[in-house]
Scaffold this active site. Structure first.
Site, PDB file in Angstrom:
ATOM      1  N   LYS A 108       1.197   4.201  -3.130  1.00 13.91           N
ATOM      2  CA  LYS A 108       0.862   5.629  -3.034  1.00 13.91           C
ATOM      3  C   LYS A 108       2.083   6.494  -3.357  1.00 13.91           C
ATOM      4  O   LYS A 108       1.935   7.600  -3.888  1.00 13.91           O
ATOM      5  CB  LYS A 108       0.300   5.950  -1.646  1.00 13.91           C
ATOM      6  CG  LYS A 108      -1.050   5.271  -1.355  1.00 13.91           C
ATOM      7  CD  LYS A 108      -2.151   5.683  -2.336  1.00 13.91           C
ATOM      8  CE  LYS A 108      -3.522   5.143  -1.927  1.00 13.91           C
ATOM      9  NZ  LYS A 108      -4.597   5.486  -2.884  1.00 13.91           N
TER      10      LYS A 108
ATOM     11  N   TYR B 131       0.816  -1.218   0.000  1.00 14.52           N
ATOM     12  CA  TYR B 131       0.000   0.000   0.000  1.00 14.52           C
ATOM     13  C   TYR B 131       0.850   1.269   0.000  1.00 14.52           C
ATOM     14  O   TYR B 131       0.671   2.127  -0.871  1.00 14.52           O
ATOM     15  CB  TYR B 131      -0.971  -0.037   1.187  1.00 14.52           C
ATOM     16  CG  TYR B 131      -1.916   1.147   1.233  1.00 14.52           C
ATOM     17  CD1 TYR B 131      -2.979   1.251   0.340  1.00 14.52           C
ATOM     18  CD2 TYR B 131      -1.742   2.162   2.167  1.00 14.52           C
ATOM     19  CE1 TYR B 131      -3.845   2.338   0.385  1.00 14.52           C
ATOM     20  CE2 TYR B 131      -2.607   3.244   2.216  1.00 14.52           C
ATOM     21  CZ  TYR B 131      -3.658   3.330   1.326  1.00 14.52           C
ATOM     22  OH  TYR B 131      -4.513   4.405   1.362  1.00 14.52           O
TER      23      TYR B 131
HETATM   24  N1  LIG Z   1      -9.314   5.676   4.843  1.00 17.37           N
HETATM   25  C1  LIG Z   1      -8.130   6.240   4.981  1.00 17.37           C
HETATM   26  O1  LIG Z   1      -7.619   6.414   6.111  1.00 17.37           O
HETATM   27  C2  LIG Z   1      -7.366   6.702   3.769  1.00 17.37           C
HETATM   28  C3  LIG Z   1      -6.213   7.466   3.978  1.00 17.37           C
HETATM   29  C4  LIG Z   1      -5.500   7.905   2.885  1.00 17.37           C
HETATM   30  C5  LIG Z   1      -5.932   7.591   1.619  1.00 17.37           C
HETATM   31  N2  LIG Z   1      -7.049   6.853   1.430  1.00 17.37           N
HETATM   32  C6  LIG Z   1      -7.466   6.547   0.067  1.00 17.37           C
HETATM   33  O2  LIG Z   1      -8.790   6.982  -0.128  1.00 17.37           O
HETATM   34  C7  LIG Z   1      -9.383   6.243  -1.208  1.00 17.37           C
HETATM   35  C8  LIG Z   1     -10.763   5.752  -0.767  1.00 17.37           C
HETATM   36  O3  LIG Z   1     -10.574   4.828   0.282  1.00 17.37           O
HETATM   37  P1  LIG Z   1     -11.612   4.624   1.477  1.00 17.37           P
HETATM   38  O4  LIG Z   1     -10.870   4.816   2.731  1.00 17.37           O
HETATM   39  O5  LIG Z   1     -12.850   5.390   1.223  1.00 17.37           O
HETATM   40  O6  LIG Z   1     -11.846   3.033   1.334  1.00 17.37           O
HETATM   41  P2  LIG Z   1     -13.170   2.152   1.106  1.00 17.37           P
HETATM   42  O7  LIG Z   1     -14.262   2.626   1.979  1.00 17.37           O
HETATM   43  O8  LIG Z   1     -12.687   0.756   1.211  1.00 17.37           O
HETATM   44  O9  LIG Z   1     -13.575   2.489  -0.401  1.00 17.37           O
HETATM   45  C9  LIG Z   1     -12.793   2.072  -1.488  1.00 17.37           C
HETATM   46  C10 LIG Z   1     -13.593   2.215  -2.762  1.00 17.37           C
HETATM   47  O10 LIG Z   1     -12.771   1.791  -3.863  1.00 17.37           O
HETATM   48  C11 LIG Z   1     -13.548   0.876  -4.623  1.00 17.37           C
HETATM   49  N3  LIG Z   1     -12.741  -0.042  -5.417  1.00 17.37           N
HETATM   50  C12 LIG Z   1     -11.869  -0.990  -5.014  1.00 17.37           C
HETATM   51  N4  LIG Z   1     -11.372  -1.654  -6.067  1.00 17.37           N
HETATM   52  C13 LIG Z   1     -11.947  -1.112  -7.167  1.00 17.37           C
HETATM   53  C14 LIG Z   1     -11.857  -1.367  -8.555  1.00 17.37           C
HETATM   54  N5  LIG Z   1     -11.086  -2.351  -9.057  1.00 17.37           N
HETATM   55  N6  LIG Z   1     -12.587  -0.599  -9.419  1.00 17.37           N
HETATM   56  C15 LIG Z   1     -13.386   0.364  -8.937  1.00 17.37           C
HETATM   57  N7  LIG Z   1     -13.539   0.641  -7.646  1.00 17.37           N
HETATM   58  C16 LIG Z   1     -12.820  -0.100  -6.767  1.00 17.37           C
HETATM   59  C17 LIG Z   1     -14.396   0.141  -3.600  1.00 17.37           C
HETATM   60  O11 LIG Z   1     -15.463  -0.552  -4.226  1.00 17.37           O
HETATM   61  P3  LIG Z   1     -16.085  -1.912  -3.590  1.00 17.37           P
HETATM   62  O12 LIG Z   1     -17.077  -1.497  -2.552  1.00 17.37           O
HETATM   63  O13 LIG Z   1     -16.703  -2.573  -4.772  1.00 17.37           O
HETATM   64  O14 LIG Z   1     -14.942  -2.702  -2.998  1.00 17.37           O
HETATM   65  C18 LIG Z   1     -14.849   1.335  -2.770  1.00 17.37           C
HETATM   66  O15 LIG Z   1     -15.885   2.018  -3.407  1.00 17.37           O
HETATM   67  C19 LIG Z   1      -8.398   5.125  -1.540  1.00 17.37           C
HETATM   68  O16 LIG Z   1      -7.635   5.463  -2.672  1.00 17.37           O
HETATM   69  C20 LIG Z   1      -7.506   5.080  -0.298  1.00 17.37           C
HETATM   70  O17 LIG Z   1      -6.232   4.557  -0.569  1.00 17.37           O
HETATM   71  C21 LIG Z   1      -7.785   6.394   2.493  1.00 17.37           C
END
Ligand SMILES: NC(=O)c1ccc[n+]([C@@H]2O[C@H](COP(=O)([O-])OP(=O)(O)OC[C@H]3O[C@@H](n4cnc5c(N)ncnc54)[C@H](OP(=O)(O)O)[C@@H]3O)[C@@H](O)[C@H]2O)c1
Length: 276
Positions: free
Chosen positions: A193, A189
Site C-alpha cells: 500500500k 500488505y
Molecule cells: N477491509 C479493510 O479493513 C481495508 C482497509 C484498508 C484498505 N482496504 C482495501 O480495500 C480493498 C477491498 O478490500 P476488502 O476489505 O473489501 O476485501 P475483500 O472483501 O476480501 O474483497 C477483495 C476483493 O478483491 C478481489 N480480488 C482479489 N484478487 C483479485 C484479482 N487477482 N483480480 C480481481 N479481483 C481480485 C476479491 O475477489 P475474490 O472474491 O475472487 O477473491 C474481492 O472481490 C482492498 O484493496 C483492500 O486492501 C481494506
C-alpha cells in the site's frame, strides 16, 4: 458537453456531488468500473455508485461470484454489468478494456479496489507471499490503469481511485501517537500500500495537465473477509472515501491519500487527508 453538479447526500454525508454528463439533447450516464466488486468494500462501492445513477461495471475474477454480484446489484436497482477481470492476468485486463471500449467508448471512473492481504512479521516473510500480494495490490493496479487510460482520457473529467490503506502511510505507521504504530509489524500488505501511494502520486503528476484526478482512498479498518471480519467499520462506511474521491468536483485535489482518520482520542468518524 455540459457538466451539471447535483447534490447527492452520501450515507455518511460525505459524497457531495455527482457529475452527470449531458450531451446536447441526450443524457448519458456516468460509467464506473470497480475491480474486485463481487464482495466487501468493492460490492458496496458498486451499490453506492448505483444509488447515484451510475452504470456500474462490476469487475470480478470469478464468473460465478461476478454473476452473483451482478444479480444482487440489479435486484437493488443498480444498472450493473459483470465484467470478467482478473487484475493479475494481462489478457483478462485487455479483454475488459476492449469490451468497455466497444460498449461505452469511454470510462468516467476507475476504482482499483481489488486487493489481498497476507500477514507475517518481516523476518518470517516468504518472498512468494510478497510477490503474490504485489501482483494484485501493486502490479494489478498499474496493469488495469494503463489498459483503461485511453478510455479514461476519452471521458470529460475522469476520476481514478486507488483503494489504499492507512497502513501504507509510513508517517502514520511510525507515529508513536497513532494507534497504527501499535499494530504488529507486517511486510507484504503494508509495503504494497506504500507502493500504491507513490504510484497514485506519480499518475497524478503525469496527468496533472488533464482533467483526470488520481487519488488514494483509505476506507479505515472495515469488517470484510480481508481481515476475517475483524474491522470496526461497516462496508457502508468503508466505501465512503472511494465514492467521495470518485465524485470530486473539477476544483478538487489530485494526488492525495484521503479517507478515515484513526486517532487514539479523536472522533470515530473523522475524515480527511492522511500523511503519506
Ligand atoms: N477491509 C479493510 O479493513 C481495508 C482497509 C484498508 C484498505 N482496504 C482495501 O480495500 C480493498 C477491498 O478490500 P476488502 O476489505 O473489501 O476485501 P475483500 O472483501 O476480501 O474483497 C477483495 C476483493 O478483491 C478481489 N480480488 C482479489 N484478487 C483479485 C484479482 N487477482 N483480480 C480481481 N479481483 C481480485 C476479491 O475477489 P475474490 O472474491 O475472487 O477473491 C474481492 O472481490 C482492498 O484493496 C483492500 O486492501 C481494506
Amino acid at each position: 458537453m455540459l457538466w451539471v453538479v447535483l447534490p447527492v447526500p452520501g450515507s455518511a454525508g460525505l459524497s457531495h456531488m455527482v457529475g452527470a454528463a449531458l450531451n446536447v439533447g441526450a443524457m448519458t450516464t456516468t460509467i464506473a468500473l470497480v475491480t474486485g466488486a463481487n464482495k466487501g468494500i468493492g460490492l458496496e462501492t458498486a451499490q453506492q455508485f448505483g444509488a447515484r445513477g451510475f452504470t456500474v461495471l462490476a469487475g470480478a475474477r470469478d464468473e460465478e461470484r461476478g454473476r452473483e454480484a451482478e444479480r444482487e446489484l440489479r435486484l437493488a436497482g443498480v444498472d450493473a454489468r459483470f465484467v470478467p477481470l482478473d487484475v493479475t492476468d494481462e489478457a483478462s485486463v485487455r479483454q475488459a478494456a476492449d469490451w468497455i471500449g466497444r460498449e461505452y467508448g469511454r470510462l468516467d471512473i476507475l476504482v482499483n479496489n481489488a486487493g489481498i492481504a497476507r500477514g507475517n512479521p518481516p523476518s518470517q516473510t516468504d518472498l512468494d507471499a510478497v510477490r503474490e500480494v504485489y501482483e494484485v495490490n501493486v502490479f494489478g493496479v498499474i496493469r488495469v490503469t494503463n489498459a483503461m487510460l485511453p478510455l479514461l482520457r476519452r471521458a470529460p473529467a475522469a476520476r481514478i481511485v486507488n483503494v489504499s490503506s492507512e497502513v501504507g502511510s509510513i508517517s502514520s505507521m511510525t507515529d508513536p501517537a497513532s494507534p497504527l504504530a501499535q499494530l504488529p509489524a507486517g511486510l507484504a500488505y503494508p509495503s504494497s500500500k506504500s507502493a500504491l501511494n507513490m504510484i497514485t502520486a506519480m499518475y497524478a503528476r503525469e496527468l496533472r495537465d488533464t482533467p483526470i484526478k488520481v487519488n488514494a482512498a483509505n476506507p479505515g479498518y472495515t469488517k470484510t473477509d480481508l481481515n476475517r471480519n475483524s474491522g470496526f467499520r461497516s462496508v457502508t462506511e468503508g466505501a465512503e472515501a472511494t465514492v467521495y474521491l470518485a465524485t470530486l468536483p473539477a476544483d478538487g485535489p489530485s494526488g492525495i491519500l484521503w479517507g478515515h482518520l484513526w486517532s487514539a482520542d479523536g472522533p470515530a468518524d473523522a475524515y480527511g487527508r492522511l500523511p503519506w
